[in-house]
Scaffold this active site. Structure first.
Site, short mmCIF file in Angstrom:
data_model
loop_
_atom_site.label_atom_id
_atom_site.label_comp_id
_atom_site.label_asym_id
_atom_site.label_seq_id
_atom_site.Cartn_x
_atom_site.Cartn_y
_atom_site.Cartn_z
N GLU A 56 0.82 -1.20 0.00
CA GLU A 56 0.00 0.00 0.00
C GLU A 56 0.86 1.27 0.00
OE1 GLU A 56 -2.15 -2.89 2.88
OE2 GLU A 56 -0.15 -2.63 2.01
N THR A 165 12.31 -44.26 -6.79
CA THR A 165 13.11 -43.07 -6.49
C THR A 165 14.60 -43.35 -6.47
OG1 THR A 165 12.98 -43.46 -4.10
CG2 THR A 165 11.22 -42.15 -5.11
N ALA A 166 14.98 -44.61 -6.50
CA ALA A 166 16.40 -44.99 -6.52
C ALA A 166 16.48 -46.45 -6.92
CB ALA A 166 17.04 -44.78 -5.16
N LEU A 208 21.45 -28.59 -0.67
CA LEU A 208 20.17 -27.98 -0.32
C LEU A 208 20.21 -26.45 -0.45
CD1 LEU A 208 19.16 -30.10 2.81
CD2 LEU A 208 18.61 -30.51 0.41
#
Length: 372
Positions: A56, A165-166, A208
């Site tokens: 604002e 996944t693996a 990460l």
């Protein structure tokens, strides 16, 4: 409330402005504002960084004296308390605006309708509810932290077309292609925290961290790095782990019965969160409450089947982002979720598919668990 076509158009513009703060406003919500007078836009703004002017204020500065008698469209109720910045409701009153339309009320207990009430007390027509669902979706984490005391939990997984996944050996790099991996970086960039388990750190030694240039995200400077969180009950993560040697904070979540060893306690940028022990490991609900207390809105989980399954079974998984690669890895490979108690068709966990998009050669599926 009957909203006009112009009301919808201006609020849609305010939402687009709010998205410009997708990567930079944490822990604050993403907010956009449009000021309209005599049918013409006279000011726009969005919240850019915590501690900086709110949407604002940016819009009022752009509008100047033209804000007097104008209608203000803002994606979140103007604040009415002194936080990092002065109340926006007071700034709107001082500017002499005639009408304020908010997409949604602020779930923050410090605001929670007080901003709209402040405007009405000053004789300003103040309404809310226009494109509210879209506004909530943009700030799911903030809303959930304020209303449920925990962040929004997004689990990111990558799998072959047969759901692996693996490989059985543990080999998993790379399941998906470069485009999907870049897309993951965008999800990381919007997250307040990236969470993993000690097993993933031990097997993969992940960084990460963010690897996208600011301009790729439409920014002039890098966004604040997400907090990297490792669930490590007995604090056995080696101090030589890659994530400790990179810029940005790290939080080790551990069993309250274990004290941080000097080898970890002396590392720069590392903090600790002790939580109770649950039935099968760390109390995950307590973990999320602890993260909410640190003003974490969105958590992206990048971990293996055990942690993903535990979050899903506990009802703590809010969103699944699954990348499916067009290849097969065989029935000896590792699965997506470890759910040993799921043994019957009646016990299946239903998911609601929200989006399926091709990302390079892979497919990205976004799903949420159905209420049970």
């Amino acid at each position: 409330m009957a909203w006009s076509a112009a009301d919808h158009a201006h609020m849609a513009r305010a939402l687009r402005l709010a998205r410009r703060g997708l990567y930079t406003t944490r822990p604050n919500p993403r907010v956009g504002c449009v000021i309209v007078r005599d049918g013409a836009v006279v000011g726009e703004g969005w919240h850019r960084r915590a501690g900086g002017p709110h949407a604002e204020v940016h819009a009022l500065r752009a509008a100047g004296e033209r804000a007097c008698g104008a209608t203000v469209y803002v994606t979140l109720e103007p604040c009415a308390h002194h936080g990092r910045t002065p109340p926006c409701a007071d700034a709107l009153v001082a500017a002499g605006v005639a009408r304020v339309v908010a997409a949604m009320e602020d779930p923050n207990p410090q605001v929670a309708g007080r901003g709209l009430a402040r405007l009405r007390a000053a004789g300003i027509a103040a309404e809310s509810g226009l494109l509210a669902d879209e506004a909530r979706a943009l700030n799911r984490g903030f809303v959930q932290r304020m209303t449920r005391g925990r962040p929004w939990v997004r689990v990111k997984l990558a799998a072959s077309l047969d759901g692996r996944t693996a490989m059985a050996s543990g080999e998993s790099q790379w399941i998906t292609g470069p485009a999907a991996r870049r897309d993951v970086q965008r999800w990381r960039a919007r997250s307040d925290a990236i969470l993993t388990g000690r097993g993933t750190v031990r097997h993969d030694d992940p960084s990460l961290n963010l690897r996208l240039a600011p301009e790729t995200l439409g920014l002039d400077e890098p966004p604040p790095p997400p907090l990297r969180v490792v669930l490590d009950s007995a604090l056995r993560t080696p101090p030589t782990a890659r994530l400790f040697g990179l810029p940005g904070p790290v939080l080790l979540v551990h069993d309250v019965r274990h004290a941080p060893p000097p080898a970890l306690a002396d590392l720069a940028g590392v903090d600790f969160l002790p939580v109770p022990h649950g039935a099968t490991g760390l109390d995950l609900a307590a973990v999320l409450r602890g993260l909410a207390e640190r003003e974490i809105n969105e958590v992206q989980v990048e971990a293996g089947a055990t942690l993903a399954g535990a979050l899903l079974a506990a009802g703590l998984l809010d969103e699944l982002v699954l990348y499916l690669a067009p290849h097969l890895m065989g029935d000896g490979g590792r699965g997506l979720f470890h759910l040993p108690d799921l043994t019957t068709m009646a016990g299946r966990i239903p998911l609601r598919i929200g989006d399926i998009t091709a990302v390079g050669d892979d497919w990205r599926i976004i799903a949420t668990p159905e209420p049970r």
